[in-house]
Design a protein around this motif. Structure first.
Motif, mmCIF file in Angstrom:
data_model
loop_
_atom_site.group_PDB
_atom_site.id
_atom_site.type_symbol
_atom_site.label_atom_id
_atom_site.label_comp_id
_atom_site.label_asym_id
_atom_site.label_seq_id
_atom_site.Cartn_x
_atom_site.Cartn_y
_atom_site.Cartn_z
ATOM 1 N N GLU A 291 4.118 -8.396 -6.012
ATOM 2 C CA GLU A 291 2.678 -8.414 -5.752
ATOM 3 C C GLU A 291 2.279 -7.365 -4.721
ATOM 4 O O GLU A 291 1.106 -7.083 -4.528
ATOM 5 N N SER B 52 -6.289 -7.833 -3.525
ATOM 6 C CA SER B 52 -6.301 -6.979 -4.711
ATOM 7 C C SER B 52 -7.412 -7.342 -5.692
ATOM 8 O O SER B 52 -8.211 -6.481 -6.076
ATOM 9 N N TYR C 61 -10.936 -5.230 -6.543
ATOM 10 C CA TYR C 61 -11.272 -4.929 -7.943
ATOM 11 C C TYR C 61 -12.678 -5.418 -8.265
ATOM 12 O O TYR C 61 -13.483 -4.697 -8.871
ATOM 13 N N TRP D 171 -6.549 -12.660 -12.842
ATOM 14 C CA TRP D 171 -6.654 -11.318 -13.427
ATOM 15 C C TRP D 171 -7.187 -11.330 -14.853
ATOM 16 O O TRP D 171 -7.409 -10.277 -15.439
ATOM 17 N N LEU E 230 -2.388 -10.030 0.329
ATOM 18 C CA LEU E 230 -2.403 -9.042 -0.759
ATOM 19 C C LEU E 230 -2.819 -9.689 -2.079
ATOM 20 O O LEU E 230 -3.523 -9.080 -2.887
ATOM 21 N N TYR F 177 0.787 -2.261 -6.633
ATOM 22 C CA TYR F 177 -0.499 -2.439 -7.320
ATOM 23 C C TYR F 177 -0.417 -2.245 -8.827
ATOM 24 O O TYR F 177 -1.343 -2.611 -9.551
ATOM 25 N N HIS G 79 -1.921 -16.097 -11.143
ATOM 26 C CA HIS G 79 -2.015 -14.665 -11.436
ATOM 27 C C HIS G 79 -2.742 -14.433 -12.764
ATOM 28 O O HIS G 79 -3.643 -13.591 -12.851
ATOM 29 N N ASN H 22 -0.840 -5.738 -10.398
ATOM 30 C CA ASN H 22 -2.037 -6.546 -10.178
ATOM 31 C C ASN H 22 -3.294 -5.714 -10.432
ATOM 32 O O ASN H 22 -3.947 -5.883 -11.455
ATOM 33 N N PHE H 23 -3.633 -4.793 -9.559
ATOM 34 C CA PHE H 23 -4.911 -4.087 -9.613
ATOM 35 C C PHE H 23 -5.133 -3.318 -10.919
ATOM 36 O O PHE H 23 -6.242 -3.283 -11.446
ATOM 37 N N THR H 24 -4.108 -2.706 -11.444
ATOM 38 C CA THR H 24 -4.276 -1.868 -12.642
ATOM 39 C C THR H 24 -4.049 -2.629 -13.951
ATOM 40 O O THR H 24 -4.246 -2.058 -15.025
#
Length: 462
Positions: A114, A350, A354, A23, A346, A117, A19, A120-122
């Motif tokens: 997970e 994600s 992005y 990210w 997922l 969002y 992770h 992860n995404f933000t």
């Protein structure tokens, strides 16, 4: 598919490290510029203030500390954000071990996150919402330890982390209200004594300097926060009758992937879930998960406030623990294949989305050529002046990018706010960035344009 007990720690470590790497790496290679909130935080960290006009101070201190170590290395601020996310996951895992006899269930409660969002995404944009995450988790963790062991250390740490949470963002008090309501439940059932009041000592010791700053600055952060809700300019019908259901609808939409993952965990759906109001663990989980949401809904309903989606970032941290605790008897660990398939989907989807958005969509904040502009400014400055740039003027986005990229780092001030140039108040060399027409009229030094921005430079000429 069954998770062996000996593999729980290994799986958790692999998940957390992966992770962090994903990210940190994805935004580092796809973004040309740091997001707005990160630039703002670095700018405002100058001098380690006890607050700034938008937020309490803590969310600016951490980027400021990273700037001292890493300077203008963009990847480090994406890493900072992921360290906050992952540290919250670790704390929640440790917290959940007291709620489950099987550590596999603790792992599942983390993997479920997970599906939300917010985690992860933000997360590439370190801001006040991300800053709350470890303190939200630590506050809950030490509150539960205090309730369970009733020792002074746990209560003092509870107060400490609660104060740090408030210093991250004022919405943190919604969690504290929820905990207070749970305390009332314990008092009614005679399951707590007043030793918990010790937490107020550490809470107010940490919080008092900011409270003094807040009074001295006319409660500017509270005024800003209320302004963001749109209360003053809203239509009564829209604000009180449309905003609350819109808020609920958005929350449900955000949680759809989470609910899908939960659905795949459960083997039987016929038996109803029985709520045991004497189960202190269950009541605690319900309190910290649902009461803050209810309070936010009531805020929207009563005040007509428009709740911004990102404000809810820390509110779902313990939803995985709550769900697994409620349905633990219906979860068959040897039938987790579908759950892990969706989890991996997922987990890959994600960052892929992005990356795609970051590369294909133009004119985003993260596409701003901050480094290019700064290099041009530095080159022009070195060719014309002998002193260093001590101050940058302009709005916090354009000026902030200059202070972030120039070396050595100059101070920032929005001295063009009133469209006039107070030259007598400025000592040393300075650079102004902003509207070309305005700067051209008031600039008595070197003026030029770069990337549609006007630049005015004044210093000791060679």
């Amino acid at each position: 598919m069954e998770i062996r007990k000996i593999n729980v720690n290994r799986i958790l470590i692999i998940f957390l490290l992966t992770h962090i790497v994903i990210w940190t790496l994805i935004p580092s290679i796809s973004n040309d510029n740091l997001p707005l909130d990160v630039i703002e935080a670095i700018v405002w960290s100058d001098g380690w203030p006890m607050g700034w006009d938008k937020h309490p101070p803590l969310s600016s201190w951490f980027p400021g500390f990273f700037f001292i170590i890493f300077g203008n290395q963009d990847w480090s601020y994406y890493l900072l954000s992921q360290l906050f996310v992952v540290s919250a996951f670790i704390i929640i895992f440790k917290f959940s071990e007291d709620f489950f006899k099987n550590r596999n269930l603790s792992l599942i409660s983390i993997l479920l996150l997970e599906g939300i969002y917010f985690y992860n995404f933000t997360t590439p944009e370190f801001n006040v919402n991300v800053c709350q995450l470890p303190f939200w988790a630590l506050t809950v963790y030490y509150c539960w330890k205090g309730i369970k062991h009733n020792d002074y250390n746990s209560w003092l740490l509870f107060g400490l982390f609660a104060a740090l949470g408030v210093l991250s963002k004022y919405l943190f008090i919604y969690l504290l209200f929820a905990i207070d309501i749970f305390f009332i439940y314990l008092i009614i059932n005679k399951k707590i004594n007043f030793k918990c009041l010790v937490s107020l000592i550490s809470f107010f010791i940490i919080l008092t300097p900011h409270l003094i700053w807040l009074v001295d600055n006319n409660y500017t952060t509270i005024t800003y926060g209320l302004g963001r809700t749109g209360i003053e300019n809203s239509n009564f019908l829209v604000s009180h009758f449309l905003n609350p259901p819109v808020f609920l609808f958005k929350q449900f939409g955000i949680l759809i992937p989470f609910f899908i993952m939960c659905f795949l965990l459960i083997s039987k759906y016929k038996n109803k879930i029985k709520i045991n109001f004497k189960d202190k663990k269950l009541m605690f989980l319900i309190a910290i998960n649902f009461i803050p949401l209810i309070l936010m809904f009531l805020t929207s309903l009563i005040m007509g406030a428009k709740i911004r989606t990102m404000w809810m970032t820390p509110f779902y941290l313990f939803w995985g623990v709550l769900f697994v605790y409620l349905f633990q008897e219906k979860i068959i660990l040897r039938k987790l294949k579908n759950f892990f398939t969706v989890f991996l989907f997922l987990f890959i989807l994600s960052p892929s989305v992005y990356l795609y958005i970051s590369i294909t969509q133009e004119n985003k904040r993260t596409d701003y050529p901050g480094k290019k502009i700064s290099l041009k400014v530095q080159e022009k400055w070195n060719n014309n002046f002998i002193d260093e740039i001590s101050l940058v003027g302009g709005d916090i986005w354009h000026g902030g990018n200059l202070t972030y990229n120039l070396d050595p780092r100059p101070k920032w001030d929005n001295i063009l706010e009133d469209r006039k140039l107070p030259i007598k108040d400025i000592k040393g060399g300075f650079v102004l960035i902003g509207d070309s027409e305005i700067l051209f009229k008031i600039c008595s030094g070197v003026f030029f344009e770069v990337e549609n921005q006007g630049i005015c430079m004044i210093g000791k000429k060679k």
